[in-house]
Each structure stands twice: as C-alpha cells, then as structure tokens.
Design a protein around this motif. Structure first.
Motif, mmCIF file in Angstrom:
data_model
loop_
_atom_site.group_PDB
_atom_site.id
_atom_site.type_symbol
_atom_site.label_atom_id
_atom_site.label_comp_id
_atom_site.label_asym_id
_atom_site.label_seq_id
_atom_site.Cartn_x
_atom_site.Cartn_y
_atom_site.Cartn_z
ATOM 1 N N VAL A 59 0.853 -1.202 -0.065
ATOM 2 C CA VAL A 59 0.028 -0.063 0.020
ATOM 3 C C VAL A 59 0.685 1.270 -0.024
ATOM 4 C CG1 VAL A 59 -1.952 1.345 1.114
ATOM 5 C CG2 VAL A 59 -1.720 -1.365 1.503
ATOM 6 N N SER A 60 0.426 2.400 -0.769
ATOM 7 C CA SER A 60 1.112 3.684 -0.526
ATOM 8 C C SER A 60 0.338 4.508 0.492
ATOM 9 C CB SER A 60 0.924 4.217 -1.935
ATOM 10 O OG SER A 60 1.805 5.611 -1.914
ATOM 11 N N ALA A 110 5.599 4.107 1.401
ATOM 12 C CA ALA A 110 5.270 2.975 0.607
ATOM 13 C C ALA A 110 5.599 1.990 1.259
ATOM 14 C CB ALA A 110 6.117 2.885 -0.489
ATOM 15 N N MET A 111 4.508 1.240 1.824
ATOM 16 C CA MET A 111 4.473 -0.040 2.895
ATOM 17 C C MET A 111 5.029 -1.107 1.900
ATOM 18 S SD MET A 111 4.462 -0.708 5.876
ATOM 19 C CE MET A 111 3.195 -0.089 6.914
ATOM 20 N N LEU A 146 1.933 5.108 -9.611
ATOM 21 C CA LEU A 146 0.819 5.064 -8.745
ATOM 22 C C LEU A 146 0.725 3.600 -8.252
ATOM 23 C CD1 LEU A 146 -1.933 6.073 -7.641
ATOM 24 C CD2 LEU A 146 -3.144 5.152 -9.644
ATOM 25 N N ALA A 147 0.613 3.403 -7.079
ATOM 26 C CA ALA A 147 0.738 1.753 -6.508
ATOM 27 C C ALA A 147 -0.577 1.255 -6.876
ATOM 28 C CB ALA A 147 0.863 1.884 -4.877
ATOM 29 N N VAL A 171 -9.830 8.236 1.806
ATOM 30 C CA VAL A 171 -9.897 7.837 0.556
ATOM 31 C C VAL A 171 -8.942 6.603 0.110
ATOM 32 C CG1 VAL A 171 -10.221 8.511 -1.990
ATOM 33 C CG2 VAL A 171 -10.700 10.117 -0.096
ATOM 34 N N TYR A 172 -9.506 5.549 -0.429
ATOM 35 C CA TYR A 172 -8.758 4.402 -0.809
ATOM 36 C C TYR A 172 -9.003 4.219 -2.344
ATOM 37 C CZ TYR A 172 -8.229 -0.730 -1.646
ATOM 38 O OH TYR A 172 -7.853 -1.888 -2.081
ATOM 39 N N VAL A 173 -7.884 4.022 -2.962
ATOM 40 C CA VAL A 173 -7.851 3.907 -4.430
ATOM 41 C C VAL A 173 -7.338 2.508 -4.661
ATOM 42 C CG1 VAL A 173 -7.075 4.644 -6.714
ATOM 43 C CG2 VAL A 173 -7.802 6.279 -4.614
ATOM 44 N N SER A 174 -7.863 1.593 -5.511
ATOM 45 C CA SER A 174 -7.290 0.558 -6.003
ATOM 46 C C SER A 174 -7.179 0.681 -7.527
ATOM 47 C CB SER A 174 -8.453 -0.700 -5.718
ATOM 48 O OG SER A 174 -7.772 -1.875 -6.130
ATOM 49 N N ALA A 175 -5.939 0.718 -8.048
ATOM 50 C CA ALA A 175 -5.667 1.034 -9.484
ATOM 51 C C ALA A 175 -4.756 -0.203 -10.115
ATOM 52 C CB ALA A 175 -5.231 2.352 -9.501
ATOM 53 N N PRO A 176 -5.442 -1.419 -10.248
ATOM 54 C CA PRO A 176 -4.588 -2.474 -10.809
ATOM 55 C C PRO A 176 -3.754 -2.090 -12.003
ATOM 56 C CG PRO A 176 -6.859 -3.391 -9.933
ATOM 57 C CD PRO A 176 -6.789 -1.633 -10.269
ATOM 58 N N ASP A 177 -2.509 -2.507 -11.981
ATOM 59 C CA ASP A 177 -1.793 -2.680 -13.251
ATOM 60 C C ASP A 177 -2.050 -3.586 -14.002
ATOM 61 O OD1 ASP A 177 -0.134 -1.635 -15.656
ATOM 62 O OD2 ASP A 177 1.881 -1.815 -14.332
#
Length: 500
Positions: free
Chosen positions: A90-91, A101-102, A327-328, A360-366
């Motif tokens: 997680v970032s 950046a964990m 972006l993580a 705010v949580y953002v999930s943005a899979p690459d």
C-alpha cells in the motif's frame, strides 16, 4: 454423519460457495440457491467499454486459507488462479504531505518506516507486530479455525495465562497502539485496520492487531484479472464436485420440521427438502426473516440485538483517460482527523452522517485485463460511509445525495494530489443502498457485524445454529468478515457436518 446428506446452501457469496465445494467434495448432494443473477456476493464485477472493476474486495490476504480450500476440493489453487504478491502493499499519504510506500515483505518494513516517519518508527512497529504475532499464535487455532464456543474460548486461553495476557481481552486496538507507537501517523496507520471489519478503533478489541500481522507476515495478494475470479473459481470447483448452482432463486423461508432444518421454501412457493441447510445470508436476515418466529433461537437473536452492524462504503468506479505515473496498486489518503470520520460513521455526537473529510482508498491495478488500452486506467475508489438507514440515519436514495458525495470525493482526491476530474470518461457511483439491494445485506453493511466492543466476537452468531441441521457461514457469522474469514467459516461448517 454416514449417509449422503441433501444440503441446501442459501446464498452464493464466497462463504456459501466454499461450503458447497467442501461439502460436495465430502460426498454430499449440494444445491446452492442465489437470489442475484450471478454468484459471488460482494465479490462483484462491473465492466463497460473495456474498463473492468472489482466492485467488492480488491485485496487477498492469508493465501494459505484458499490453498487449503482448493487442495481439499481438487486441483491446487495455483493451477487455477494467477496470484500476484504486491510490493509495495500500500502507498500511504498523510495530511501533512508525508508519503509511505509500505513494503510487501516484512523484512523491508522497518527501514521504510524509519525513512518515511523518522528514526525509531520501524522499531516501534516491529515491537507491536511481535505482540501481534504472539496474538496470532494464541488465537488462530482455538478461535479462527474452530467453532465458536462463547466464553469457553476465553477459558481455553485462560488455562495459559500468558496467552490470555497477550490477547489483552479488555483493551482496544487504539489503546494498545498508543502503548507502542508515538508518531500520530503511525497510530493512524494502525487505526485503519479496524476498518477492515467496519469497526471503530476506539472500541474494537486489541485482538484486531492480528490483521496487520497477517497482512505483512503472509503478504498482500491480487488475482490477475480481478478478485471476482476467485468466486468464479470456487463456484466452478463446487460444480465440478457435483453441486448444483441456481441463480435468481430467492429463498423465502428456512423450513423447520420436527425441531430440525428440513429445507427451504422459495419465493414462488416451491419447497426444496434438505437434511442440512447452510445459510450464507446475513445472520440478521436469517434469524429475523427466514426462520419462523416460533423457532427457538432466543440466544442468537438476543446477541444480534446487542451487536453494532459494520459500516458501509461509498464506491466510485472511474473510467479514466491517461495513466498516473508511479501510482501504486493500492493507495490510501488519510484525512487530518480520523476521529471525526469514526464519529460520523457510528453516530457519535449526532446521527450517522456522510464523512465530511474521509479517508480515500484507491485501487488501481496495473492489469491489462481491466482497461481498454495502455492509455487508460480503471480506478475503484472507496470511502467509508454509514449504513443505509432511512429512518434513523442516512437515506442513500435521497435525490442528489450520491452524486454530491461523489463530487466531494473527487474534490478530496484533488486536494490530496490526485486530481483526475478532467480525465473521467464516465463514473459509476454505488451507495450503501445499492449494496443492500444487490447483496441482500441489511443497510449495506460490508462486514455484517462490526468488532466494536470487547465481547463483539462472542456475540457474532456461531456456525452451528440452535436448530439442528442449520449452519451459518459468511461475514456475519463466526469468525467474521473478509475473504479469508468467510472461507474459514465454510471450513468450520464442513468439519461440523462431516463426510458422507
């Protein structure tokens, strides 16, 4: 049980599907009845114009739980799904501008914390996680992997006084964190883990410290193609073992005859007889609506009356033009005051209300399978939100409310350095009312009952109901919400029923 049992599973969420796969593999005749057009429950999916989104969980932890499930029912998990360990996990972005950046591997965490938050932060977090590891060792088998035995569970721990002290049954997650952590940002990071069960860290038990331990010790994982593939794979495994899966088949009543579960009655009046009924419906729905009021279930009904439902969430699915450099996979943007968020969610200082300045949580899979081309992104954005309670709290169907809140979330993202408003092709807003409608979950509670209160875990309904032949799985039953725990609930129930 020696004979083949006719088993009806009410609900095709992950807990119900896992129970169906295990019980079918044990030789029973299993039928799954799901009210929605597709199985998966909260493990949903939304696709449009080449953009694809997981609409529920976007992170897998405790992968061994799922490997155990697939090993017990057929081919190994890794032959079916492509699991990817995330690094960074997680970032985090804090209100003062600090970023962290964990790392996805525990040995790298202390140095990262020292670099981001100052010398000594890593040592403090390590000491806290050592306490968490001891909690995990003390509770995994007697609690997470065993049927709920109420106070007897604590009595088993009490026989080993050191284990009982380790679990700290009278302390909160917030309180224990403050014993170890001095940096307010590090404390905020720990508080976030209460939201994994829709809870308030000021009231949630210290035992929730096992959540960050499990995440860091066993990794944060993504399923290439989306987490929904996990539900599809478990459903396919259940079908391969002989289970029948019926969608758009709502159950109206759990039948009780001669003092034991005898099957179900569908919405059209059809009766399906069974020797065993496994309910993946929310426990409140089961005990208040599906079971006849005359059925003796006073204890679980009373216990549910003393629990606090988990919070819900407001979701934005954003189809974006362009890409965001660096972006993580998962990003969390913290507010200035976490307490104000929990006050709003749980109605402290007034009725529950939308959070004015939310995390705010953002999930943005690459992941190429989630976007139409290399010049696009698909973001799942989540903020914690109070349940849909038109009479006593927030009415999420009120005209204009959902879009107004969504606009505020986009503005909050922009204020914290992620302004994507000019890049939005389209958006879909999903409220707690939508979650209630789509998953038949009262109020849209994401995790069923919260962990608020020292006895919350023991008020959660057990997997074996007071009605012989009726069992419970899913996030509102023992051992709780989240992908690994609902999967463990199915393992417990399969053990209680036994092989044919």
């Amino acid at each position: 049980m020696s004979a083949v049992a006719r088993v009806v599973v009410v609900g095709g969420g992950l807990g119900g599907l896992a129970a169906a796969a295990r019980l079918a593999a044990l030789g029973h005749a299993v039928t799954v009845l799901e009210q929605a057009p597709q199985v998966g429950g909260k493990l949903g999916w939304y696709g449009r114009d080449g953009h694809g989104f997981d609409t529920g969980p976007s992170l897998m932890t405790l992968p061994q739980v799922f490997r155990d499930l697939f090993a017990a029912t057929g081919a190994p998990l890794d032959e079916v799904l492509d699991l990817q360990r995330l690094d960074p996990a997680v970032s985090y972005r804090f209100a003062d501008g600090t970023t962290l950046a964990m790392p996805g591997r525990p040995e790298d965490v202390p140095a990262a914390l020292d670099d981001a938050l100052g010398a000594g932060s890593g040592a403090q977090w390590t000491a806290l996680l050592e306490r968490a590891a001891a909690m995990w060792r003390a509770t995994e088998e007697p609690f997470l992997r065993s049927p709920l035995a109420g106070p007897a569970t604590l009595l088993r721990l009490a026989r080993r006084a050191a284990d009982l002290r380790t679990v700290a049954p009278g302390r909160t997650l917030r309180g224990l964190g403050r014993q170890y952590l001095t940096d307010p940002r590090l404390r905020m990071l720990l508080d976030r883990y209460a939201t994994y069960s829709g809870s308030d860290p000021r009231r949630a038990p210290a035992a929730l410290l096992t959540v960050p331990y499990a995440e860091q010790a066993f990794g944060s994982w993504y399923v290439r193609g989306g987490l929904r593939l996990l539900a599809e794979a478990v459903a396919e495994r259940a079908a391969d073992r002989g289970a029948d899966l019926l969608t758009e088949t709502p159950v109206q009543e759990v039948l009780v005859e001669g003092g034991r579960a005898a099957g179900v009655r569908l919405g059209d009046g059809t009766r399906i007889p069974a020797d065993i009924v496994v309910s993946d419906a929310d426990a409140v729905t089961l005990y208040s609506r599906l079971l006849p009021p005359s059925v003796p279930a006073r204890r679980p009904r009373a216990a549910l009356g003393r629990t606090m439902p988990s919070s819900s969430g407001l979701v934005l699915l954003l189809a974006l033009r362009g890409r965001t450099p660096g972006l993580a996979h998962h990003t969390v943007l913290f507010p200035a005051s976490y307490d104000e968020e929990f006050d709003a969610l749980f109605g402290r200082g007034g009725p529950p209300r939308p959070v004015a300045d939310p995390t705010v949580y953002v999930s943005a899979p690459d992941d190429p399978t989630t976007r139409p081309d290399e010049h696009s992104e698909s973001w799942f954005v989540l903020v914690n939100a109070p349940r849909h309670e038109p009479d006593s709290g927030v009415d999420w169907t009120a005209p204009g409310l959902a879009d107004a809140c969504a606009d505020e979330v986009l503005a909050t993202l922009a204020a914290r350095g992620l302004d994507v408003r000019s890049r939005v092709r389209w958006r879909v807003v999903r409220t707690p009312a939508d979650l209630e409608r789509d998953t038949a979950t009262p109020g849209g509670s994401i995790y069923g009952t919260s962990s608020n209160g020292a006895r919350a875990a023991f008020l959660r309904p057990g997997n074996a109901s007071p009605v012989p032949g009726l069992f419970l799985v899913g996030g509102s039953a023992h051992p709780g919400g989240g992908l690994p725990l609902v999967t463990l609930s199915a393992e417990i129930v399969a053990g209680l029923v036994g092989p044919a």
